[in-house]
Design a protein around this motif. Structure first.
Motif, PDB file in Angstrom:
ATOM      1  N   THR A 211       0.824  -1.212   0.000  1.00  0.00           N
ATOM      2  CA  THR A 211       0.000   0.000   0.000  1.00  0.00           C
ATOM      3  C   THR A 211       0.858   1.263   0.000  1.00  0.00           C
TER       4      THR A 211
ATOM      5  N   LEU B 166      -6.274   3.111  -0.460  1.00  0.00           N
ATOM      6  CA  LEU B 166      -7.441   2.304  -0.829  1.00  0.00           C
ATOM      7  C   LEU B 166      -8.730   3.102  -0.712  1.00  0.00           C
TER       8      LEU B 166
ATOM      9  N   ARG C  93      -0.192   4.261  -2.050  1.00  0.00           N
ATOM     10  CA  ARG C  93      -1.485   3.848  -2.578  1.00  0.00           C
ATOM     11  C   ARG C  93      -2.523   4.014  -1.478  1.00  0.00           C
TER      12      ARG C  93
ATOM     13  N   GLY D  17      -8.192  -4.296  -2.279  1.00  0.00           N
ATOM     14  CA  GLY D  17      -7.608  -3.927  -3.562  1.00  0.00           C
ATOM     15  C   GLY D  17      -6.774  -5.099  -4.042  1.00  0.00           C
TER      16      GLY D  17
END
Length: 188
Positions: free
Chosen positions: A54, A59, A57, A65
């Motif tokens: 992650t 979510l 990133r 995801g």
């Protein structure tokens, strides 16, 4: 692919490839992964792969995801896929309320105690012990980095705070709470 094992470790923070395929495994750079990884036959490699974590990133409102990492085993292209599952973050307000409640109880008890310095010294030592236990546990959970480097990284300001709290607690238990900071001027 027989002989190939790809595992997420450290709660999904890193990938580990074990290669017993008889061929070289190559993981190309790309999509945020800046360094290619090569794993010889009979070897293993562990790394942080931006495609499978992650990192950078969000979510958002989704709690899941997917990720995929391409690699080649000899002449064969393989895609490893996985799923990111976001856990619910802890309720910060509850933890702050608990910490404030404990502090308030300690202050009330210290004001009513005939020896408040003992209560506060023991409380400080318990906090240091809990902090050390947390750092040691966090260090032992990481298997892909050097032990001492991980310990020092996890410790943070604890290296400064732990000895100060212990010194203050020892001084307080000896009845000289200000002794570790400065000497009081002598009175005539």
């Amino acid at each position: 692919m027989p002989g190939l094992s790809v595992t997420t470790i450290e709660d999904g923070a890193r990938l580990r490839v074990r290669n017993d395929t008889g061929m070289r495994v190559e993981v190309p750079a790309g999509d945020g992964q800046t360094v290619p990884v090569t794993v010889p036959d009979g070897g293993s490699a562990t790394w942080i792969d931006a495609r499978a974590t992650t990192l950078d990133r969000d979510l958002g409102a989704a709690s899941r995801g997917t990720w995929e990492v391409p690699l080649t085993v000899g002449p064969t292209r393989v895609t490893v896929t996985g799923e990111l599952v976001a856990g619910q973050p802890p309720r910060a307000a509850s933890w702050w309320a608990l910490a404030a409640g404990i502090a308030a109880v300690l202050l009330v008890l210290a004001r009513r105690s005939p020896r408040p310095h003992v209560l506060l010294a023991v409380s400080g030592l318990l906090v240091v012990a809990a902090s050390v236990a947390h750092v040691v546990g966090a260090t032992l959970a990481v298997r892909s980095a050097p032990l001492w480097g991980t310990f020092l990284d996890a410790t943070g300001i604890g290296l400064l705070v732990w000895p100060l709290v212990v010194a203050a607690a020892v001084a307080a238990l000896r009845g000289r709470a200000g002794a570790c900071w400065a000497s009081a001027p002598a009175r005539a």
